[in-house]
Design an enzyme around this catalytic site. Structure first.
Site, mmCIF file in Angstrom:
data_model
loop_
_atom_site.group_PDB
_atom_site.id
_atom_site.type_symbol
_atom_site.label_atom_id
_atom_site.label_comp_id
_atom_site.label_asym_id
_atom_site.label_seq_id
_atom_site.Cartn_x
_atom_site.Cartn_y
_atom_site.Cartn_z
ATOM 1 N N CYS A 38 0.649 -1.347 0.639
ATOM 2 C CA CYS A 38 0.048 -0.278 -0.138
ATOM 3 C C CYS A 38 1.204 0.959 -0.181
ATOM 4 O O CYS A 38 1.463 1.926 0.810
ATOM 5 C CB CYS A 38 -0.771 -0.080 0.811
ATOM 6 N N CYS A 41 0.151 3.943 2.833
ATOM 7 C CA CYS A 41 0.295 3.439 3.854
ATOM 8 C C CYS A 41 2.393 3.436 4.388
ATOM 9 O O CYS A 41 2.791 3.648 5.128
ATOM 10 C CB CYS A 41 0.275 1.817 3.826
#
Length: 115
Positions: A38, A41
């Site tokens: 991600c 993230c």
């Protein structure tokens, strides 16, 4: 995630209740539901680390990598819709959440509302 800050630690399905829910009765615990694949993230991780350090022990940061072991069960339990999802727990209960990478001032204000 390895860190020299004791206020930041990895969690998993097995220790979530003790290290997050029970611990949140003493001080707020921010949980970062994240994944290695991600991009947002990866963007928010160093900001969270810096901000947690600024709060000097007033709030803890628990990192939950959703793709490890059975951790996705926790993502389902808390109905995360995307990653990262950041949830603040206090007194054993969710207080507030946000999703996606946000600017540092947003994260500071988010935490500040709960300490």
């Amino acid at each position: 995630m390895k860190t020299d800050n004791p206020d930041i630690f990895d969690i998993n399905l097995t220790d979530f209740d003790s290290r997050v829910l029970e611990a949140s009765h003493k001080q707020p615990v921010l949980v970062d539901f994240w994944a290695k694949w991600c991009s947002p993230c990866i963007v928010i991780a160093p900001m969270l680390k810096k901000i947690i350090k600024e709060f000097e022990g007033q709030v803890l940061l628990a990192k939950l990598e959703v793709d490890e072991g059975e951790n996705m069960k926790l993502a389902g339990r808390f109905q995360t819709r995307g990653f990262p999802t950041i949830i603040l727990f206090r007194n054993g209960e969710e207080q507030e959440r946000f999703a996606g990478a946000k600017p540092m001032h947003f994260i500071r204000e988010f935490i500040g509302r709960h300490i």
